[in-house]
Design a protein around this motif. Structure first.
Motif, PDB file in Angstrom:
ATOM      1  N   THR A 156       0.815  -1.228   0.000  1.00 28.46           N
ATOM      2  CA  THR A 156       0.000   0.000   0.000  1.00 28.46           C
ATOM      3  C   THR A 156       0.850   1.282   0.000  1.00 28.46           C
ATOM      4  N   TRP A 158       1.183   5.743   0.770  1.00 30.53           N
ATOM      5  CA  TRP A 158       1.187   6.580   1.963  1.00 30.53           C
ATOM      6  C   TRP A 158       0.145   7.690   1.944  1.00 30.53           C
ATOM      7  N   LYS A 182       1.725  -4.895   3.825  1.00 31.52           N
ATOM      8  CA  LYS A 182       3.029  -4.198   3.782  1.00 31.52           C
ATOM      9  C   LYS A 182       2.777  -2.721   3.493  1.00 31.52           C
ATOM     10  N   PRO A 216      11.872   0.269   0.417  1.00 36.77           N
ATOM     11  CA  PRO A 216      10.539   0.272  -0.198  1.00 36.77           C
ATOM     12  C   PRO A 216      10.218  -1.009  -0.963  1.00 36.77           C
ATOM     13  N   GLU A 221       8.781  -7.222  -3.006  1.00 34.58           N
ATOM     14  CA  GLU A 221       9.300  -8.129  -4.039  1.00 34.58           C
ATOM     15  C   GLU A 221       9.268  -9.574  -3.563  1.00 34.58           C
ATOM     16  N   PHE A 234      -2.249  -4.433  -4.888  1.00 33.08           N
ATOM     17  CA  PHE A 234      -1.266  -3.350  -4.833  1.00 33.08           C
ATOM     18  C   PHE A 234      -1.937  -2.025  -5.145  1.00 33.08           C
ATOM     19  N   THR A 235      -1.663  -1.016  -4.359  1.00 31.40           N
ATOM     20  CA  THR A 235      -2.028   0.348  -4.720  1.00 31.40           C
ATOM     21  C   THR A 235      -0.756   1.174  -4.677  1.00 31.40           C
ATOM     22  N   GLY A 236      -0.481   1.844  -5.771  1.00 36.45           N
ATOM     23  CA  GLY A 236       0.737   2.638  -5.825  1.00 36.45           C
ATOM     24  C   GLY A 236       0.962   3.139  -7.235  1.00 36.45           C
ATOM     25  N   SER A 237       2.210   3.386  -7.553  1.00 35.65           N
ATOM     26  CA  SER A 237       2.518   3.999  -8.845  1.00 35.65           C
ATOM     27  C   SER A 237       2.423   2.975  -9.981  1.00 35.65           C
ATOM     28  N   LEU A 259      -3.649   1.923  -9.612  1.00 36.24           N
ATOM     29  CA  LEU A 259      -2.438   2.668  -9.943  1.00 36.24           C
ATOM     30  C   LEU A 259      -2.695   4.173 -10.071  1.00 36.24           C
ATOM     31  N   GLY A 260      -1.842   4.828 -10.820  1.00 35.67           N
ATOM     32  CA  GLY A 260      -1.881   6.286 -10.867  1.00 35.67           C
ATOM     33  C   GLY A 260      -2.990   6.843 -11.737  1.00 35.67           C
ATOM     34  N   CYS A 291      -4.811   9.772  -5.887  1.00 33.55           N
ATOM     35  CA  CYS A 291      -4.760   9.123  -7.202  1.00 33.55           C
ATOM     36  C   CYS A 291      -5.886   9.622  -8.090  1.00 33.55           C
ATOM     37  N   GLU A 392       1.909  11.741 -13.982  1.00 34.85           N
ATOM     38  CA  GLU A 392       1.313  12.023 -12.675  1.00 34.85           C
ATOM     39  C   GLU A 392       2.341  12.744 -11.798  1.00 34.85           C
ATOM     40  N   PHE A 394       1.553  14.139  -8.666  1.00 34.02           N
ATOM     41  CA  PHE A 394       1.224  13.771  -7.281  1.00 34.02           C
ATOM     42  C   PHE A 394       1.637  14.864  -6.298  1.00 34.02           C
TER      43      PHE A 394
HETATM   44  P1  NAD Z   1       4.937   3.507  -4.923  1.00 35.25           P
HETATM   45  O1  NAD Z   1       4.543   2.729  -6.124  1.00 35.25           O
HETATM   46  O2  NAD Z   1       6.274   4.120  -4.876  1.00 35.25           O
HETATM   47  O3  NAD Z   1       4.852   2.576  -3.628  1.00 35.25           O
HETATM   48  C1  NAD Z   1       3.665   1.882  -3.283  1.00 35.25           C
HETATM   49  C2  NAD Z   1       4.032   0.702  -2.423  1.00 35.25           C
HETATM   50  O4  NAD Z   1       4.828  -0.209  -3.191  1.00 35.25           O
HETATM   51  C3  NAD Z   1       4.858   1.045  -1.189  1.00 35.25           C
HETATM   52  O5  NAD Z   1       4.424   0.227  -0.118  1.00 35.25           O
HETATM   53  C4  NAD Z   1       6.262   0.675  -1.613  1.00 35.25           C
HETATM   54  O6  NAD Z   1       7.102   0.374  -0.511  1.00 35.25           O
HETATM   55  C5  NAD Z   1       6.015  -0.543  -2.475  1.00 35.25           C
HETATM   56  N1  NAD Z   1       7.056  -0.852  -3.452  1.00 35.25           N
HETATM   57  C6  NAD Z   1       7.992  -0.014  -3.972  1.00 35.25           C
HETATM   58  N2  NAD Z   1       8.784  -0.684  -4.848  1.00 35.25           N
HETATM   59  C7  NAD Z   1       8.311  -1.955  -4.902  1.00 35.25           C
HETATM   60  C8  NAD Z   1       8.690  -3.113  -5.642  1.00 35.25           C
HETATM   61  N3  NAD Z   1       9.726  -3.117  -6.510  1.00 35.25           N
HETATM   62  N4  NAD Z   1       7.985  -4.247  -5.461  1.00 35.25           N
HETATM   63  C9  NAD Z   1       6.945  -4.285  -4.605  1.00 35.25           C
HETATM   64  N5  NAD Z   1       6.541  -3.221  -3.871  1.00 35.25           N
HETATM   65  C10 NAD Z   1       7.212  -2.064  -4.023  1.00 35.25           C
HETATM   66  O7  NAD Z   1       3.780   4.578  -4.714  1.00 35.25           O
HETATM   67  P2  NAD Z   1       3.683   5.676  -3.580  1.00 35.25           P
HETATM   68  O8  NAD Z   1       4.651   6.750  -3.903  1.00 35.25           O
HETATM   69  O9  NAD Z   1       3.724   5.044  -2.232  1.00 35.25           O
HETATM   70  O10 NAD Z   1       2.178   6.184  -3.784  1.00 35.25           O
HETATM   71  C11 NAD Z   1       1.835   7.089  -4.769  1.00 35.25           C
HETATM   72  C12 NAD Z   1       1.240   6.373  -5.961  1.00 35.25           C
HETATM   73  O11 NAD Z   1       0.140   5.584  -5.568  1.00 35.25           O
HETATM   74  C13 NAD Z   1       0.697   7.322  -6.990  1.00 35.25           C
HETATM   75  O12 NAD Z   1       1.076   6.889  -8.275  1.00 35.25           O
HETATM   76  C14 NAD Z   1      -0.804   7.207  -6.828  1.00 35.25           C
HETATM   77  O13 NAD Z   1      -1.559   7.516  -7.955  1.00 35.25           O
HETATM   78  C15 NAD Z   1      -0.948   5.794  -6.443  1.00 35.25           C
HETATM   79  N6  NAD Z   1      -2.219   5.574  -5.756  1.00 35.25           N
HETATM   80  C16 NAD Z   1      -3.218   4.953  -6.434  1.00 35.25           C
HETATM   81  C17 NAD Z   1      -4.447   4.749  -5.847  1.00 35.25           C
HETATM   82  C18 NAD Z   1      -5.552   4.068  -6.592  1.00 35.25           C
HETATM   83  O14 NAD Z   1      -6.502   3.635  -5.953  1.00 35.25           O
HETATM   84  N7  NAD Z   1      -5.490   3.934  -7.891  1.00 35.25           N
HETATM   85  C19 NAD Z   1      -4.670   5.171  -4.534  1.00 35.25           C
HETATM   86  C20 NAD Z   1      -3.640   5.800  -3.853  1.00 35.25           C
HETATM   87  C21 NAD Z   1      -2.403   5.991  -4.481  1.00 35.25           C
END
Ligand code: NAD
Length: 491
Positions: A156, A158, A182, A216, A221, A234-237, A259-260, A291, A392, A394
């Protein structure tokens, strides 16, 4: 600024330090100061968490006892509500939320959506009747059974950590999975509280594990590659999401990706409250770290100058109203980290290099304190093919793009690698709905309508993700379908 308790790992029903004894510093975005120390998991800790979640799934009735699960998930929610003050402190001091949105956007919204999931759980159809079929005189009764997918690795971000953690933990647990959460390295305590209160609620050991760490990628991984983990949510970039898909291929991992985004807010030229709608489009909500925020504002060419004047006035009116830790009504504080602050600064420089006009803002604000402050920033004269319109950022950076007519607005909105969210404003609801139907995103708000909630599926088209969070659909992401055809009347 509150000093928060030391963050522990939660593995196999125990709260404990990392095996190495290492901790790392949890930094407040408001001040850059350490507000807590947190267990820094190594590979050995992650290995133990995976083994524990696998064991709990394979050897207990967790996945089959629906009533027990609902009861415990409700009890956990009740404990969260009882610990609301702690959630508020974490949202403000660890996540860096301004007070005015700590409660409704960070804490109470997450808890409400959590209750929504519990309330709609009876609508999940765990059994489906596909009817009988007679093949060569043998009558088969055909039924489908939805079963928990197994061990879930939940990774997830932050920005809204209670909301995203709750979506994954609660949906996964209600479905009957066991979960390894995580959280992002920047917001560990918004994750560990799930494990701590799950122990208090009486969850069976191993059903919910939480691993924090400064690296991170390390734990994520491992979860992605390990064959004992059945699904990664997974929610993130988008970049990390793509990596997860690639790395997960060897074990044919189920991946569910949020994702983003680079969502477009289209104000049609017949919008009767044009000035109000444009004026409220300034990107300040949680410093633009959402996001689904509408970070591209699309206004008609015929009213572009008017829109610029309105935006300038609106930003000026807000100039001193952000970045105050004690302001009960503020909705914009710092950004999460120095790294993110630098990244936003680079994008602002890029926008200028690309030829966009800086209408307001553009500076880091060191005068606001030792934390990570970036002032609300707006670019006009932006072309949609510029990187500041395609990528994005952000952060609190709005780009304003002119369009010719409705077709042009739809084209611009859709010329994006992302497809998460969007908005349409018009005095003519039919026209607005026609435009909304043509936007290639998972959620659209028309005339300010609410298109997100715990009972509504949320997710992206294109590179904004795969799958839907929340709602019945969100719980179903954590289920597999098994079909059994049985001959019950033997000759
Ligand atoms: P990030 O992708 O850098 O990190 C997200 C998570 O992935 C963190 O827990 C990080 O530790 C982990 N991570 C990093 N590298 C990894 C790897 N190689 N393998 C597995 N896990 C790994 O994103 P961020 O900076 O924490 O959050 C911002 C991003 O999240 C933005 O792109 C935003 O749009 C996106 N987001 C999307 C939504 C949605 O619902 N679509 C919601 C909130 C945030």
């Amino acid at each position: 600024m509150t000093l928060l308790p030391t963050g522990k790992l939660i593995i196999n029903g125990q709260m404990r330090d990392a095996q190495s004894g290492k901790t790392y510093e949890d930094i407040s975005p408001w001040t850059g100061a350490t507000i807590a120390h947190v267990a820094d998991a190594s590979a050995a800790d992650v290995e133990e968490a995976i083994a524990s979640a696998r064991h709990a799934f394979d050897t207990s009735d967790w996945s089959r006892d629906h009533q027990k699960r609902v009861g415990l998930v409700q009890k956990l929610l009740d404990l969260f509500i009882a610990n609301r003050d702690r959630l508020v402190a974490i949202a403000r001091d660890e996540v860096g939320s301004a007070n005015g949105m700590v409660l409704w956007a960070q804490v109470d919204n997450a808890l409400k959506c959590w209750q929504d999931l519990i309330d709609l759980f009876p609508r999940v159809q765990f059994e489906k009747d596909f009817g009988d079929v007679n093949v060569g005189g043998r009558v088969s009764r055909r039924r489908g059974f939805l079963e928990a997918v197994g061990v879930v690795g939940a990774i997830t971000p932050w920005n809204f950590p209670f909301f995203v953690n709750a979506e994954k933990v609660v949906s996964g647990l209600l479905a009957g999975c066991t979960v390894i959460l995580k959280p992002a390295p920047d917001t560990p305590l918004a994750g560990t509280i799930f494990g701590e209160l799950a122990i208090e609620a009486g969850f069976p050991a191993g059903v919910l594990n939480v691993i924090t760490g400064s690296d991170p990628a390390l734990a994520g991984e491992m979860l992605v590659r390990d064959p004992r983990v059945d699904l990664i949510t997974f929610t993130g970039s988008t970049g990390v999401g793509k990596r997860i898909m690639r790395e997960g291929a060897d074990t044919m991992k189920r991946v569910f990706l949020e994702l983003g985004g680079k969502s477009a807010n289209i104000v049609l030229e017949d919008e009767p409250n044009f000035a109000q709608v444009v004026g409220q489009s300034i990107l300040i909500f949680h410093a633009g770290q959402g996001c689904a925020v509408q970070s591209r504002l699309l206004v008609p060419k015929s009213r572009y100058e008017e829109a610029k004047a309105v935006l300038k006035a609106s930003y000026e009116a807000y100039a001193d109203a952000w970045g105050h830790y004690d302001d009960p009504h503020g909705i914009m504080g710092p950004v999460i980290s120095r790294r993110q602050q630098e990244r936003i600064k680079d994008y602002i420089h890029l926008g200028v290099e690309e030829g966009a006009t800086l209408l307001v803002g553009g500076n880091l604000r060191l005068d606001k304190g030792d934390g990570w402050f970036v002032e609300p920033t707006c670019f006009v004269d932006v072309r949609n093919d510029m990187r500041i319109a395609q990528e994005e950022i952000f952060g609190p950076v709005l780009v304003v793009i002119p369009y010719e007519d409705d077709d042009d607005a739809v084209r611009i909105a859709n010329e994006s690698p992302f497809g998460l969210s969007g908005g349409v404003w018009s005095g003519d609801i039919d026209r607005a709905m026609r435009v909304a139907h043509r936007i290639r995103t998972g959620n659209v708000s028309v005339n300010g309508g609410m298109s997100m909630g715990g009972d509504l599926p949320f997710g992206g088209y294109k590179q904004s993700g795969i799958g839907r969070a929340w709602g019945v659909e969100g719980i179903e992401e954590y289920l597999e379908t098994k079909v059994i055809g049985s001959v019950e009347a033997k000759a």
